[in-house]
Design a protein around this motif. Structure first.
Motif, PDB file in Angstrom:
ATOM      1  N   TRP A 174      10.566 -10.642 -11.717  1.00  0.00           N
ATOM      2  CA  TRP A 174       9.416  -9.890 -11.212  1.00  0.00           C
ATOM      3  C   TRP A 174       8.894  -8.986 -12.310  1.00  0.00           C
ATOM      4  O   TRP A 174       9.654  -8.234 -12.930  1.00  0.00           O
ATOM      5  CB  TRP A 174       9.813  -9.065  -9.993  1.00  0.00           C
ATOM      6  N   GLN A 175       7.570  -9.024 -12.535  1.00  0.00           N
ATOM      7  CA  GLN A 175       6.994  -8.193 -13.584  1.00  0.00           C
ATOM      8  C   GLN A 175       6.215  -7.007 -13.053  1.00  0.00           C
ATOM      9  O   GLN A 175       6.282  -5.911 -13.599  1.00  0.00           O
ATOM     10  CB  GLN A 175       6.084  -9.018 -14.497  1.00  0.00           C
ATOM     11  N   ARG A 176       5.425  -7.194 -11.998  1.00  0.00           N
ATOM     12  CA  ARG A 176       4.657  -6.090 -11.438  1.00  0.00           C
ATOM     13  C   ARG A 176       4.518  -6.313  -9.932  1.00  0.00           C
ATOM     14  O   ARG A 176       4.752  -7.419  -9.429  1.00  0.00           O
ATOM     15  CB  ARG A 176       3.276  -5.970 -12.085  1.00  0.00           C
ATOM     16  N   PHE A 177       4.135  -5.271  -9.202  1.00  0.00           N
ATOM     17  CA  PHE A 177       3.996  -5.415  -7.755  1.00  0.00           C
ATOM     18  C   PHE A 177       3.024  -4.387  -7.217  1.00  0.00           C
ATOM     19  O   PHE A 177       2.589  -3.478  -7.925  1.00  0.00           O
ATOM     20  CB  PHE A 177       5.359  -5.279  -7.061  1.00  0.00           C
ATOM     21  N   ASN A 178       2.647  -4.539  -5.945  1.00  0.00           N
ATOM     22  CA  ASN A 178       1.931  -3.487  -5.225  1.00  0.00           C
ATOM     23  C   ASN A 178       2.693  -3.196  -3.938  1.00  0.00           C
ATOM     24  O   ASN A 178       3.476  -4.034  -3.471  1.00  0.00           O
ATOM     25  CB  ASN A 178       0.472  -3.860  -4.965  1.00  0.00           C
ATOM     26  N   ALA A 179       2.499  -2.020  -3.400  1.00  0.00           N
ATOM     27  CA  ALA A 179       3.322  -1.529  -2.294  1.00  0.00           C
ATOM     28  C   ALA A 179       2.492  -1.355  -1.027  1.00  0.00           C
ATOM     29  O   ALA A 179       1.305  -1.021  -1.082  1.00  0.00           O
ATOM     30  CB  ALA A 179       3.961  -0.197  -2.679  1.00  0.00           C
ATOM     31  N   LYS A 180       3.133  -1.571   0.128  1.00  0.00           N
ATOM     32  CA  LYS A 180       2.408  -1.580   1.392  1.00  0.00           C
ATOM     33  C   LYS A 180       2.911  -0.571   2.422  1.00  0.00           C
ATOM     34  O   LYS A 180       2.236  -0.343   3.424  1.00  0.00           O
ATOM     35  CB  LYS A 180       2.479  -2.988   1.998  1.00  0.00           C
ATOM     36  N   SER A 181       4.075   0.020   2.192  1.00  0.00           N
ATOM     37  CA  SER A 181       4.697   0.855   3.230  1.00  0.00           C
ATOM     38  C   SER A 181       4.318   2.321   3.115  1.00  0.00           C
ATOM     39  O   SER A 181       5.185   3.198   3.066  1.00  0.00           O
ATOM     40  CB  SER A 181       6.225   0.700   3.173  1.00  0.00           C
ATOM     41  N   GLN A 182       3.024   2.605   3.051  1.00  0.00           N
ATOM     42  CA  GLN A 182       2.614   4.001   3.013  1.00  0.00           C
ATOM     43  C   GLN A 182       1.480   4.241   4.000  1.00  0.00           C
ATOM     44  O   GLN A 182       0.702   3.341   4.330  1.00  0.00           O
ATOM     45  CB  GLN A 182       2.208   4.455   1.616  1.00  0.00           C
ATOM     46  N   VAL A 183       1.414   5.483   4.466  1.00  0.00           N
ATOM     47  CA  VAL A 183       0.397   5.917   5.420  1.00  0.00           C
ATOM     48  C   VAL A 183      -0.464   6.970   4.736  1.00  0.00           C
ATOM     49  O   VAL A 183       0.051   7.938   4.167  1.00  0.00           O
ATOM     50  CB  VAL A 183       1.039   6.507   6.696  1.00  0.00           C
ATOM     51  N   TRP A 184      -1.777   6.773   4.814  1.00  0.00           N
ATOM     52  CA  TRP A 184      -2.734   7.685   4.187  1.00  0.00           C
ATOM     53  C   TRP A 184      -3.262   8.690   5.207  1.00  0.00           C
ATOM     54  O   TRP A 184      -3.383   8.368   6.388  1.00  0.00           O
ATOM     55  CB  TRP A 184      -3.887   6.878   3.593  1.00  0.00           C
ATOM     56  N   TYR A 185      -3.579   9.889   4.753  1.00  0.00           N
ATOM     57  CA  TYR A 185      -4.091  10.917   5.662  1.00  0.00           C
ATOM     58  C   TYR A 185      -5.004  11.878   4.904  1.00  0.00           C
ATOM     59  O   TYR A 185      -4.900  12.011   3.679  1.00  0.00           O
ATOM     60  CB  TYR A 185      -2.929  11.673   6.321  1.00  0.00           C
ATOM     61  N   PRO A 186      -5.924  12.569   5.612  1.00  0.00           N
ATOM     62  CA  PRO A 186      -6.852  13.519   4.969  1.00  0.00           C
ATOM     63  C   PRO A 186      -6.147  14.847   4.715  1.00  0.00           C
ATOM     64  O   PRO A 186      -6.097  15.712   5.591  1.00  0.00           O
ATOM     65  CB  PRO A 186      -7.982  13.656   5.985  1.00  0.00           C
ATOM     66  N   LYS A 187      -5.637  15.030   3.535  1.00  0.00           N
ATOM     67  CA  LYS A 187      -4.709  16.120   3.251  1.00  0.00           C
ATOM     68  C   LYS A 187      -5.255  17.510   3.576  1.00  0.00           C
ATOM     69  O   LYS A 187      -4.567  18.315   4.214  1.00  0.00           O
ATOM     70  CB  LYS A 187      -4.275  16.077   1.781  1.00  0.00           C
ATOM     71  N   ASP A 188      -6.467  17.811   3.138  1.00  0.00           N
ATOM     72  CA  ASP A 188      -6.983  19.171   3.347  1.00  0.00           C
ATOM     73  C   ASP A 188      -7.111  19.489   4.833  1.00  0.00           C
ATOM     74  O   ASP A 188      -6.673  20.556   5.304  1.00  0.00           O
ATOM     75  CB  ASP A 188      -8.311  19.374   2.612  1.00  0.00           C
ATOM     76  N   ASP A 189      -7.678  18.563   5.601  1.00  0.00           N
ATOM     77  CA  ASP A 189      -7.828  18.786   7.036  1.00  0.00           C
ATOM     78  C   ASP A 189      -6.469  18.739   7.746  1.00  0.00           C
ATOM     79  O   ASP A 189      -6.234  19.485   8.710  1.00  0.00           O
ATOM     80  CB  ASP A 189      -8.753  17.731   7.632  1.00  0.00           C
ATOM     81  N   PHE A 190      -5.604  17.854   7.291  1.00  0.00           N
ATOM     82  CA  PHE A 190      -4.270  17.702   7.862  1.00  0.00           C
ATOM     83  C   PHE A 190      -3.491  19.006   7.727  1.00  0.00           C
ATOM     84  O   PHE A 190      -2.886  19.500   8.699  1.00  0.00           O
ATOM     85  CB  PHE A 190      -3.562  16.563   7.117  1.00  0.00           C
ATOM     86  N   ASP A 191      -3.530  19.579   6.527  1.00  0.00           N
ATOM     87  CA  ASP A 191      -2.822  20.839   6.283  1.00  0.00           C
ATOM     88  C   ASP A 191      -3.441  21.977   7.090  1.00  0.00           C
ATOM     89  O   ASP A 191      -2.721  22.821   7.653  1.00  0.00           O
ATOM     90  CB  ASP A 191      -2.852  21.183   4.790  1.00  0.00           C
ATOM     91  N   ALA A 192      -4.762  21.996   7.151  1.00  0.00           N
ATOM     92  CA  ALA A 192      -5.449  23.060   7.880  1.00  0.00           C
ATOM     93  C   ALA A 192      -5.146  23.016   9.376  1.00  0.00           C
ATOM     94  O   ALA A 192      -5.093  24.060  10.043  1.00  0.00           O
ATOM     95  CB  ALA A 192      -6.957  22.967   7.651  1.00  0.00           C
ATOM     96  N   ALA A 193      -4.909  21.804   9.887  1.00  0.00           N
ATOM     97  CA  ALA A 193      -4.591  21.644  11.309  1.00  0.00           C
ATOM     98  C   ALA A 193      -3.136  21.988  11.615  1.00  0.00           C
ATOM     99  O   ALA A 193      -2.748  22.072  12.786  1.00  0.00           O
ATOM    100  CB  ALA A 193      -4.894  20.215  11.751  1.00  0.00           C
ATOM    101  N   GLY A 194      -2.338  22.191  10.565  1.00  0.00           N
ATOM    102  CA  GLY A 194      -0.932  22.536  10.767  1.00  0.00           C
ATOM    103  C   GLY A 194      -0.036  21.344  11.059  1.00  0.00           C
ATOM    104  O   GLY A 194       1.104  21.521  11.500  1.00  0.00           O
ATOM    105  N   TYR A 195      -0.517  20.146  10.784  1.00  0.00           N
ATOM    106  CA  TYR A 195       0.303  18.954  11.019  1.00  0.00           C
ATOM    107  C   TYR A 195       1.361  18.810   9.914  1.00  0.00           C
ATOM    108  O   TYR A 195       1.158  19.241   8.778  1.00  0.00           O
ATOM    109  CB  TYR A 195      -0.564  17.698  11.066  1.00  0.00           C
ATOM    110  N   GLN A 196       2.480  18.170  10.271  1.00  0.00           N
ATOM    111  CA  GLN A 196       3.584  17.978   9.334  1.00  0.00           C
ATOM    112  C   GLN A 196       3.800  16.495   9.069  1.00  0.00           C
ATOM    113  O   GLN A 196       3.702  15.669   9.978  1.00  0.00           O
ATOM    114  CB  GLN A 196       4.877  18.587   9.901  1.00  0.00           C
ATOM    115  N   VAL A 197       4.094  16.161   7.824  1.00  0.00           N
ATOM    116  CA  VAL A 197       4.393  14.767   7.462  1.00  0.00           C
ATOM    117  C   VAL A 197       5.654  14.327   8.197  1.00  0.00           C
ATOM    118  O   VAL A 197       6.688  15.000   8.123  1.00  0.00           O
ATOM    119  CB  VAL A 197       4.586  14.627   5.943  1.00  0.00           C
ATOM    120  N   PRO A 198       5.597  13.224   8.935  1.00  0.00           N
ATOM    121  CA  PRO A 198       6.755  12.778   9.718  1.00  0.00           C
ATOM    122  C   PRO A 198       7.837  12.147   8.840  1.00  0.00           C
ATOM    123  O   PRO A 198       7.537  11.453   7.858  1.00  0.00           O
ATOM    124  CB  PRO A 198       6.150  11.741  10.663  1.00  0.00           C
ATOM    125  N   GLU A 199       9.073  12.382   9.221  1.00  0.00           N
ATOM    126  CA  GLU A 199      10.207  11.826   8.471  1.00  0.00           C
ATOM    127  C   GLU A 199      10.855  10.650   9.208  1.00  0.00           C
ATOM    128  O   GLU A 199      11.563   9.862   8.598  1.00  0.00           O
ATOM    129  CB  GLU A 199      11.266  12.911   8.239  1.00  0.00           C
TER     130      GLU A 199
END
Length: 458
Positions: A174-199
């Motif tokens: 294997w030489q290179r790859f791309n990854a799929k297991s991530q969730v994107w979110y609107p950081k500034d609004d997310f932080d302002a709303a007081g939400y926490q990144v789930p573990e």
């Protein structure tokens, strides 16, 4: 390759044994690599100091050429050429890469005609497996040094091991790859709303409930993609399968040995159904199949956001609105584990380099591809992730890719996109269609899963 030297002094026997192991350094050890068959033993008959890569850097193969083909064209072809230039300059080996947008059709014709290039870049292991089954591919475990094997998470070698007419072989690197297991979110609004990144999965469901209770829809989802409509749903299924059953079961699922109608697969679809519900999805469940996958995350950037979470591969940032800034307007987190006994797996896609012609300079290039140096320039330019342990996070020119690479490095296992491993009739056919029909409400779960099973070629 055996050293024909007989030593009379008994005190020297141990040193001779060590020398013999060094001379055969390209041969796999029994603990970590498949044993070489008579047909795949190294071509050389005399012991030479150093690995093939070391010998290449010493100038032994200067003036030789190694031919390659694969799907890289246009900008990607330039990035590949730039990533191997330093190696070419240092060794004098000319890597001649010929990319084509008709890769799958042309490589099949060339292999069948006995005109295969020295190395072929496969973006989908399923096609490579066909040639391995035919005995056309060289077992790289017969010459790679242990350092090459140590430079990857074992999962990469698991995915490279395939069945040939002479038994299991390591069919490529294997030489290179791309990854799929991530969730994107609107950081500034997310932080302002007081939400926490789930573990954990429970945290993720709780976050979804919290966003819904605040009057918004947590999930941005769209699986429309023209003739390929449904493929984003298969990625979700693969990620959930990796988190709810064993790697062995995942592998069996991709080969048809674990049916879609099995309890394991039905459980995965049930969990997905709990999230892709009217109360959670922007536009409701009916919008899932009509929303273009590239447009799905766009409402996340409205003010205020109309949805807050979007799971997709690292390529999706190219569909984000112009001007948004990583780390400010958006960020990402690891798609959480569900059952802790299955660790923290990562779903990937990528390129595996396979060897069709066995010469010393080709071996040297293959060994080079097992090092982070083979993709260093590409990491700097952006558009690739490295599977190599010796690749430094400092090499990444893109902060997002650097962050994803760090997450993958922390994973307990990696597995390739399951639908890409399945026969085309299933992975790019009935699986897509059944997910689309199910989430549109036109068929129920049992019907969807049984239709996929019925489509599996026998």
């Amino acid at each position: 390759m055996k050293t024909k030297r007989y030593i009379l002094l008994s005190l020297s026997l141990l040193l001779v044994f060590a020398f013999a192991l060094t001379a055969c350094g390209q041969k796999p050890t029994e603990e970590t690599k498949p044993a070489a068959t008579e047909e795949t033993k190294p071509v050389e008959t005399e012991a030479t100091a150093g690995t093939f890569l070391e010998r290449a850097y010493a100038g032994e193969f200067k003036g030789t050429a190694v031919t390659m083909t694969g799907p890289f064209t246009d900008e990607d072809a330039v990035k590949f050429d730039n990533s191997v230039k330093a190696f070419e300059d240092a060794t004098g080996i000319d890597i001649q890469y010929e990319g084509t947008k008709e890769f799958e059709a042309t490589i099949s014709v060339r292999v069948e005609a006995g005109d295969a290039p020295d190395i072929v870049d496969f973006p989908q292991p399923g096609l490579l497996k066909t040639f391995v089954n035919q005995g056309k591919v060289v077992d790289v475990s017969t010459f790679l040094p242990q350092s090459s094997f140590d430079n990857y998470n074992q999962s990469w070698w698991d995915m490279a091991t395939m069945d040939s007419p002479t038994g299991s072989i390591v069919a490529g690197v294997w030489q290179r790859f791309n990854a799929k297991s991530q969730v994107w979110y609107p950081k500034d609004d997310f932080d302002a709303a007081g939400y926490q990144v789930p573990e954990t999965w429970d945290d993720l469901v709780a976050l979804s409930d919290q966003i819904a209770a605040d009057g918004d829809k947590p999930w941005c989802v769209g699986i429309e993609s023209g003739a390929a409509t449904g493929w984003p749903a298969t990625d979700w299924m693969e990620d959930i399968m990796l988190r709810t059953t064993s790697l062995d079961n995942y592998d069996k699922w991709t080969t048809g040995d674990l049916p879609f109608s099995s309890p394991e697969v039905k459980n995965a679809l049930s969990l997905l159904t709990t999230l892709w519900d009217d109360k959670y999805v922007y536009g409701g469940r009916e919008a899932i199949v009509t929303t273009f996958f590239g447009d799905a995350p766009t409402p996340m950037f409205d003010e205020p956001p109309k949805c807050w979470l979007h799971k997709q591969g690292n390529f999706i940032t190219s569909f984000f609105p112009a001007g948004v800034q990583a780390g400010v307007d958006y960020d990402f987190f690891y798609f959480p584990p569900i059952d802790t006994q299955y660790g923290k797996p990562y779903l990937v896609a990528g390129d595996i380099m396979a060897m069709f012609n066995d010469r010393p300079e080709v071996r040297a290039v293959m060994e080079f591809f097992t090092t982070g140096a083979s993709v260093k320039e590409w990491l700097a330019a952006g558009g690739a992730l490295s599977p190599h342990k010796d690749a430094s996070l400092d090499w990444y020119g893109d902060d997002v890719e650097r962050g994803i690479a760090a997450l993958v490095a922390q994973s307990t296992a990696v597995r390739f996109d399951g639908s890409d491993l399945m026969p085309g009739e299933v992975g790019a056919g009935s699986f897509w269609k059944a997910m689309t029909d199910y989430f549109s409400g036109s068929i129920d779960m049992d019907t969807a899963l049984s239709e996929i099973d019925a489509s599996w070629p026998h």
